[in-house]
Design an enzyme around this catalytic site. Sequence first.
Site, mmCIF file in Angstrom:
data_model
loop_
_atom_site.group_PDB
_atom_site.id
_atom_site.type_symbol
_atom_site.label_atom_id
_atom_site.label_comp_id
_atom_site.label_asym_id
_atom_site.label_seq_id
_atom_site.Cartn_x
_atom_site.Cartn_y
_atom_site.Cartn_z
ATOM 1 N N ASP A 1 -48.325 -44.965 122.085
ATOM 2 C CA ASP A 1 -47.839 -45.337 123.407
ATOM 3 C C ASP A 1 -49.060 -45.388 124.336
ATOM 4 O O ASP A 1 -50.176 -45.001 123.961
ATOM 5 C CB ASP A 1 -46.767 -44.350 123.902
ATOM 6 C CG ASP A 1 -45.874 -44.991 124.970
ATOM 7 O OD1 ASP A 1 -46.265 -46.028 125.539
ATOM 8 O OD2 ASP A 1 -44.794 -44.447 125.257
HETATM 9 C C1 BGC Z 1 -43.853 -46.529 127.725
HETATM 10 C C2 BGC Z 1 -43.540 -47.443 126.565
HETATM 11 C C3 BGC Z 1 -44.007 -48.845 126.841
HETATM 12 C C4 BGC Z 1 -45.491 -48.807 127.169
HETATM 13 C C5 BGC Z 1 -46.089 -50.161 127.413
HETATM 14 C C6 BGC Z 1 -45.282 -46.667 128.198
HETATM 15 O O1 BGC Z 1 -45.483 -46.016 129.395
HETATM 16 O O2 BGC Z 1 -43.587 -45.202 127.354
HETATM 17 O O3 BGC Z 1 -42.169 -47.418 126.291
HETATM 18 O O4 BGC Z 1 -43.754 -49.669 125.748
HETATM 19 O O5 BGC Z 1 -45.675 -48.008 128.319
HETATM 20 O O6 BGC Z 1 -45.663 -50.705 128.601
#
Ligand code: BGC
Length: 763
Positions: A288
Amino acid sequence: MKHLVRKLKTMAVLLVVVVISAHAQKTPQDMDRFIDALMKKMTLEEKIGQLNLPVTGDITTGQAKSSDVAKRISQGEVGGLFNLKGVAKIRDVQKQAVENSRLGIPLLFGMDVIHGYETVFPIPLGLSCTWDMKAIEQSARIAAIEASADGISWTFSPMVDVSRDARWGRISEGSGEDPFLGAAIARAMVKGYQGKNMSGKDEIMACVKHFALYGAPEAGRDYNTVDMSRNRMFNEYMLPYQAAVEAGAGSAMAAFNEVDGVPATGNKWLMTDVLRTQWGFDGFVVTDYTGISEMVDHGMGDLQAVAALALNAGIDMDMVSDAFVSTLKKSVEEGKVSVASIDKACRRMLEAKYKLGLFENPYKYCDVKRPAKDIFTPEHRAIARKTASESFVLMKNDNQTLPLQKKGTIAVIGPLGNTRSNMPGTWSVAAVLDNAPSLVEGLKEVTKGKANVVYAKGSNLMSDAAYEERATMFGRSLHRDNRTDKEMLEEALRISADADVIVAALGESSEMSGESSCRTDLTMPDVQRTLLEELLKTGKPVVLVLFTGRPLVLTWEKENVPAILNVWFGGSEAALAIGDVLFGDVNPSGKLTTTFPQNVGQVPLFYAHKNTGRPLNKGWFEKFRTNYLDVSNEPLYPFGYGLSYTSFTYSDISLDRSSMAVNGELTATVTLTNTGNRDGAEVVQLYIRDLVASITRPVKELKGFEKVFLKAGESRKVSFKITPELLKFYNYDLQFVCEPGEFDLMIGGNSQEVKTTRFVLTD
Ligand code: BGC
C-alpha cells in the site's frame, strides 16, 4: 551516432518483442520463454526499476517528456504509475517507456477504481446490500470498460476487508461483516474487472486488498494495530481474500497493519506461506501507499532494512516509498537480498504486463475513440441507477408512509438535500463531481410536472465548523452556511409549512467515511438531530433519507421517525434511484450486510458471534451472564435486515433427508410467498450452526443466499444444497475440516427471523 545506435537497439528489441508476442499469448511456456529472453537483457537496476510504483503528479499532455518522472522512466526506474488518467496523457507517458527506455518495457497504469469510474455505482458497502452477484459483477465490468477506455490497465480493487467495527471509516469500502458473502462478492468483482482473461481491450487487472485483516484495527482507528488469533483469522477474515485469489486476481495489495506482530508488508508467513504456498497465488503483490517506508515507524529498521524485509517477505512492487529503487542494489552487494529474489519479483511484474497483453500492444488502452463512446454512457448510467435502487435498505416504514405519491408539495430538507458532490460517495476518484444530480434535482426530475419539490438546507452538517471542514475534503464541501442555526431552522419550518410531506436528507457527508475518517460518536450530528426533531413536531409525515457510509446509531430515529430509507452513497445516479424508490417505481429490496448497533459501546457487534459459556437466555439483564447493565445485547438492526413495500412469509423448512454422510449432501427447501400487494424481491438467507465441535463455533453463519423476485401473491420453493464443504471450518491445527455431529439449519429474511430445523452429519 550514439543516439542512432541506441534507437536501432531499441527497435531491435521491440522487433523481438513483437515477433515473440505475435506467436505468444498462447501457453504459459510461451510466456516463460518470452520473459526469460527479456530478463537476460536486463541489468540489475532495470529489474529493480520494474518493482517501482511512484505516484505521478498531474502530468499534462505533451509535457510527459520533460517531467521528472519521464527521466526516471527513460532510465528504467519505473514499473508502473498511478493516478494518471486520460488516453492522451497515458499514451504520452507510455511512449516514454516504450521508445525512450533501453528495453522499451511498457508501464502499468493503476488507479483506485473502487465503485465505478465516471459512472459511479454505490459505495461497496451499499453495493453489497443488493446481495445481487450479477449486478455486482456488472458494476465491475462497467468500471473496467470505462477505466480501460481512459487508459487505465490496473485497478486497486476489490477491497474485501471484513469489518465489524462501525467506527472504522473504511467499512464503507468493503462488503460488510460476513466472510461468506464477502467471498462471493470478491469473486464477482474480480470476474467483472478481469473479464475472460485480462487480455481484452476492456479488461483490466484486479488487485485484491488489503491483505490482510485491515478491517480489524484496534478501537476502529485507521492504520491501528491488528491482533487476532489464527483461528479467527482463518475462520472469519481470510475467506474473501482467498476467494479473490481463486478467482484469478492478477495482483494483491499488502495492508498497512501488522499481522501477528509483523507488519503485513514485511510478513513472510502471510505473503509467501499463506498467499503463495497455501493458496497458490501466482500474481504480484504491491505494497500500500508508502507501506515499506512506514515499517521504519513500525520499528522494523531503517529504509534499507525494511526494503529488504519486504522483498524477502514476498512483496514485488513498492508503492511510493522509493525504497526498492534506492536500497536494493546496495542490499544485494551486502548480501542482504539475493538477485534471485529480485528476479522472482521482476518476473512477476513482467508476467502481469504480458498477461494484460501490453508487450503485444503497449497502447492497448489508448484508443482515442473510446472515451466518448464508452465512458458515462446512457446505458451505463441506467444500470448504475437500477443497481443503486437495489442497494437502499428500507429500515422502517410505519403506516405505509412510503411509497410517496407524485403529487402535492414535497419539502426536501437537510444539509445532504442539495449537494451534487456528495452523491458519488467516498473513493470515487474518477467521478466528475458536478455530474451527479443532487437529491432535490433528482426528485424534481422524477416527479416532473406532477409534484412541487421545494428545498431548504435546515442546518449545517454539524455545529463544529472545524469538524465539518475535516468531514468535507476533496472538493466535497457542503458550503457551510453562515446563518445562525435558528435562522436556518426557521427557513426550513417555513418551507415545510406548505408541504404535504417532508423528506429529511440527513446523515453523514461522503467524506465522513472512507480512509482516515473514523468516528467515535455515531449518532446523528447535533444540529441535524435538532432539525429532525423540529420537522417531526410539524406533525407532517417525515421520511428520513439517510446518507451514510457506515452503520450509524439510530436508536432515537428508530423510535421517533415513521419512515427511514438508508441510501448509503449511491453513486452518480443516486438521486434518481432514490426517487425511484421513494415513489414506488422500484420496490426496495436491499438487506443490511453490517449490523447497526444500539450504541457505539456495543461495537464490535456482529451476528456470527460465539455463544460463550454464559450466554444470555431470554430478554436482557441477568447477573453473571454476558451482557451490559445499561443496554441489551441486541442490535438495533440485525445483519440481513431490510423491509419491502410488500411482505414475505416463509414456510417451515423441509429437508429431503435428516442426515448426511461426510461424502453426501442434502437439500433444504422453504416456500416463500409474497403476501403483500406489490411485486418485490426478497433475499432468502441460509444460516448454519455447528452445535458441537472441537473448537467453539458461532451461533450462526451465513452459508447461502438467493435473491428471489415474486409477483404479488406468488409463491416459490427455494432450495439450498448442503454439502460437507459448507460445514468445514479451520480447526485448532488450522486444518480445514468438517466434524460429524448435529447442525442447526436456519432459513429466513434476516439473521434474526429464521425458521430452524436440525440435521446430522454422520461419519
Ligand atoms: C489506500 C489504498 C489505495 C492506495 C492508492 C492508500 O492510501 O489504503 O486502498 O489503493 O492508497 O491510492
